[in-house]
Design a protein around this motif. Structure first.
Motif, PDB file in Angstrom:
ATOM      1  N   LYS A 174     -21.202  64.194 106.386  1.00 59.71           N
ATOM      2  CA  LYS A 174     -22.195  64.101 105.264  1.00 59.71           C
ATOM      3  C   LYS A 174     -23.325  64.895 105.694  1.00 59.71           C
ATOM      4  CE  LYS A 174     -24.913  60.728 102.386  1.00 59.71           C
ATOM      5  NZ  LYS A 174     -25.462  59.306 102.503  1.00 59.71           N
ATOM      6  N   LYS A 175     -23.558  65.763 104.628  1.00 65.49           N
ATOM      7  CA  LYS A 175     -24.891  66.696 104.576  1.00 65.49           C
ATOM      8  C   LYS A 175     -24.906  67.672 105.989  1.00 65.49           C
ATOM      9  CE  LYS A 175     -27.611  63.023 102.461  1.00 65.49           C
ATOM     10  NZ  LYS A 175     -28.949  62.172 102.762  1.00 65.49           N
ATOM     11  N   THR A 193     -18.495  64.368 102.305  1.00 65.85           N
ATOM     12  CA  THR A 193     -19.625  64.493 100.905  1.00 65.85           C
ATOM     13  C   THR A 193     -20.894  65.138 101.318  1.00 65.85           C
ATOM     14  OG1 THR A 193     -18.754  62.198 100.440  1.00 65.85           O
ATOM     15  CG2 THR A 193     -20.863  62.963  99.351  1.00 65.85           C
ATOM     16  N   ASP A 194     -21.185  66.102 100.321  1.00 66.77           N
ATOM     17  CA  ASP A 194     -22.273  66.648 100.576  1.00 66.77           C
ATOM     18  C   ASP A 194     -22.525  67.650 101.582  1.00 66.77           C
ATOM     19  OD1 ASP A 194     -23.435  65.265  98.428  1.00 66.77           O
ATOM     20  OD2 ASP A 194     -24.400  63.927  99.664  1.00 66.77           O
ATOM     21  N   TYR A 218     -18.596  66.165  96.039  1.00 69.63           N
ATOM     22  CA  TYR A 218     -20.220  66.651  95.928  1.00 69.63           C
ATOM     23  C   TYR A 218     -20.262  67.923  97.179  1.00 69.63           C
ATOM     24  CZ  TYR A 218     -21.396  63.406  92.381  1.00 69.63           C
ATOM     25  OH  TYR A 218     -21.636  62.625  91.316  1.00 69.63           O
ATOM     26  N   ASN A 219     -19.156  68.393  97.419  1.00 62.50           N
ATOM     27  CA  ASN A 219     -19.266  69.797  98.536  1.00 62.50           C
ATOM     28  C   ASN A 219     -19.395  71.001  97.977  1.00 62.50           C
ATOM     29  OD1 ASN A 219     -18.571  68.058 101.045  1.00 62.50           O
ATOM     30  ND2 ASN A 219     -17.068  67.433  99.762  1.00 62.50           N
ATOM     31  N   MET A 319     -25.770  68.003  92.772  1.00 63.35           N
ATOM     32  CA  MET A 319     -25.302  67.417  94.153  1.00 63.35           C
ATOM     33  C   MET A 319     -26.189  66.425  94.533  1.00 63.35           C
ATOM     34  SD  MET A 319     -23.177  69.706  94.411  1.00 63.35           S
ATOM     35  CE  MET A 319     -22.373  69.507  95.754  1.00 63.35           C
ATOM     36  N   ASN A 320     -25.787  65.277  95.310  1.00 61.15           N
ATOM     37  CA  ASN A 320     -26.522  64.404  95.780  1.00 61.15           C
ATOM     38  C   ASN A 320     -27.861  64.614  96.667  1.00 61.15           C
ATOM     39  OD1 ASN A 320     -24.690  62.593  94.645  1.00 61.15           O
ATOM     40  ND2 ASN A 320     -23.813  61.778  96.376  1.00 61.15           N
ATOM     41  N   VAL A 321     -27.575  65.931  97.215  1.00 63.18           N
ATOM     42  CA  VAL A 321     -28.800  66.521  98.043  1.00 63.18           C
ATOM     43  C   VAL A 321     -29.122  67.710  97.097  1.00 63.18           C
ATOM     44  CG1 VAL A 321     -29.397  67.929 100.020  1.00 63.18           C
ATOM     45  CG2 VAL A 321     -27.846  65.886 100.109  1.00 63.18           C
ATOM     46  N   ASN A 324     -28.032  71.209  97.028  1.00 65.64           N
ATOM     47  CA  ASN A 324     -27.399  71.080  98.434  1.00 65.64           C
ATOM     48  C   ASN A 324     -27.922  71.954  99.528  1.00 65.64           C
ATOM     49  OD1 ASN A 324     -24.939  70.216  99.218  1.00 65.64           O
ATOM     50  ND2 ASN A 324     -23.764  72.183  99.408  1.00 65.64           N
ATOM     51  N   ILE A 326     -29.510  71.516 102.316  1.00 59.89           N
ATOM     52  CA  ILE A 326     -29.286  70.484 103.247  1.00 59.89           C
ATOM     53  C   ILE A 326     -30.480  70.777 104.443  1.00 59.89           C
ATOM     54  CG2 ILE A 326     -28.304  69.385 105.011  1.00 59.89           C
ATOM     55  CD1 ILE A 326     -25.610  70.062 103.520  1.00 59.89           C
TER      56      ILE A 326
END
Length: 373
Positions: A174-175, A193-194, A218-219, A319-321, A324, A326
Motif C-alpha cells: 500500500k502507498k 492498493t494505492d 487504485y494503482n 485515488m485514495n491518496v 497518487n 505518495i
C-alpha cells in the motif's frame, strides 16, 4: 626532552584519529554497540544462540566476513543518527530481526526469522527472510524476498528504485512507488492498493494459480513496456478484482503467459478462462486498440484466456491518496548519509585516508624537528 616527548606523542597520532573496535570469535550474552566504539569491524564473528546484539544510534558496523547470527539482532537508530551496516549476515535464529533508522550499504541478510524494517535506507542490499514488514523506507537496487509460500510480505509508504521484489506467499502493498523494479506477486494471494508502478520492462508480474481473493485497486501504471504480465493455468479460477486502476501508455497493456495443466480436483474450467479487468482507466484507448495491446504468449495454448476490459472509465479515478502523489520531501525521512561516530557529527573520512594523512604529517614534523636539532 620536551622535543622527544612531542615526537613520541605525534607518532601515536594516526592511531588516535583512526580508532576502531575489532570483534572476532563468539559473542555471548547481551551486548550493546554504540557510536563511541565505532566503527566496529567484525571478522569471523558468531552471535551465540540465546544472545542479543543491540546496535544503538550512531553505531557503524562492518561485517568483514559472513557473520553467523544465532541470536537476536536489533538495530535502533534515530532520525538524527542512523545505524550504518555493511557486509553479510546469515541468521538461523527464529528471533525477529529489527531495523529502525538504519542505513544499509551493500548489506546482505539471509535469515529464517521475520524481518521488520522502519525508516531504512538501503543501497544495493539483499534482505531475505520469512515474513517481511517494511514501512517508510527507501531502497536503491538490491532485492527483497519473503522465502516461503506460507509467509507474508507487507510494505507501506516505501520508494523502491531498480529493485527485485519476490513475495512467495501473501503480498500486502500500500502507498509504495516502484521505479524500474522487477516485481511478482506471491503464490497465495495479494492485496495491492494505492501504488505506482513505472519505468519497468514489466510493471507487475501476477503469478496466478491462486483461488484466494486477490485485489489490485487504485494503482497507477505508467511508462512501462508492459503494464501487467500474468501466468494463467487451466484448472485454477482467477479470483481477482482489478478495478479503479490508471493504466497509462505502454507498448503492451497486458501480456498472458499461459500453459496447459491437467487437474482432477474439480476445478477444470474448460478451454477458456475469463479474467476481468473492469472499471479501469486506459488512457482513453478505444476497445479495439486496447484488445490489440493484449498479447498472448501462446506457449502451449490448448487454453484460451479471455480478458474482459469492459466497462472502462472515461476519466481517471480519484485515488485514495491525493493525485497518487505518495512521496513528498517530508513524507519519507531520509537516512543520514555517512554518519560519524562522534558527538560533533563531523564528515566521515575513511580510516585509510586518516592514516595516510597522519603518516605524512608525522614525517614532516620529524624532518622539521631534526633540522632544528
Amino acid at each position: 626532552m620536551i622535543k622527544r616527548f612531542i615526537i613520541g606523542a605525534l607518532s601515536l597520532f594516526p592511531y588516535f584519529i583512526s580508532a576502531q573496535t575489532v570483534i572476532t570469535g563468539v559473542i555471548e550474552g547481551n551486548q550493546t554497540w554504540n557510536a563511541a566504539g565505532s566503527p566496529y569491524q567484525v571478522t569471523n564473528g558468531i552471535l551465540k544462540y540465546g544472545s542479543k546484539l543491540i546496535l544503538e544510534a550512531g553505531a557503524n558496523v562492518e561485517f568483514k566476513n559472513e557473520f553467523a547470527c544465532s541470536g537476536e539482532l536489533i538495530s535502533k537508530g534515530t532520525a538524527q543518527q542512523n545505524v550504518v551496516l555493511t557486509g553479510k549476515v546469515n541468521s538461523k535464529s527464529k528471533k525477529r530481526i529489527q531495523f529502525a533508522y538504519t542505513e544499509l550499504q551493500n548489506f546482505h541478510l539471509e535469515t529464517d526469522a521475520d524481518i521488520e524494517m522502519n525508516h531504512v535506507s538501503a543501497e544495493e542490499s539483499v534482505m531475505i527472510g520469512s515474513n517481511l514488514e517494511v514501512k517508510n523506507s527507501e531502497f536503491q537496487g538490491g532485492k527483497l524476498e519473503s522465502r516461503a509460500w506460507i509467509n507474508q510480505f507487507s510494505m507501506e509508504n516505501c520508494h523502491l528504485d531498480a529493485c527485485e521484489i519476490v513475495p512467495w506467499g501473501k503480498a500486502i502493498w500500500k502507498k509504495n512507488e516502484f521505479d524500474g523494479c522487477k516485481i511478482q506477486t506471491g503464490s497465495v494471494s495479494f492485496r495491492i492498493t494505492d501504488n505506482t508502478f513505472k519505468r519497468a520492462t514489466v510493471g507487475l508480474f501476477i503469478n496466478g494459480n491462486s483461488s484466494h481473493s486477490n485485489t489490485l485497486t487504485y494503482n497507477t501504471f505508467e511508462d512501462n513496456k508492459t503494464h501487467i504480465e500474468m501466468r494463467i493455468s487451466e484448472g485454477y479460477e482467477q479470483n481477482m478484482r482489478v478495478e479503479n486502476n490508471i493504466f497509462g501508455k505502454a507498448t503492451h497493456a497486458i501480456k498472458i503467459q499461459s500453459f496447459n495443466r491437467t487437474t482432477n480436483d474439480g476445478w477444470h474450467l474448460g478451454d477458456k478462462v475469463p479474467v476481468s479487468f473492469k472499471n479501469n482507466y486506459w488512457d482513453k484507448r478505444s476497445v479495439a486498440d486496447l484488445q490489440a495491446s493484449i498479447i498472448d504468449a501462446e506457449d502451449d495454448l490448448k487454453l484460451t484466456v479471455v480478458i474482459g476490459t469492459e466497462p472502462q472509465l472515461s476519466e481517471k479515478p480519484v485515488m485514495n491518496v491525493a493525485d497518487n502523489a505518495i512521496f513528498t520531501s517530508s513524507s519519507v525521512p531520509k537516512a543520514v548519509k555517512h554518519l560519524t561516530t562522534n558527538p560533533y557529527n563531523l564528515p566521515h573520512i575513511p580510516n585509510w585516508v586518516l592514516k595516510v594523512v597522519g603518516i605524512l604529517l608525522l614525517s614532516f614534523l620529524i624532518q622539521y624537528w631534526v633540522k632544528k636539532i
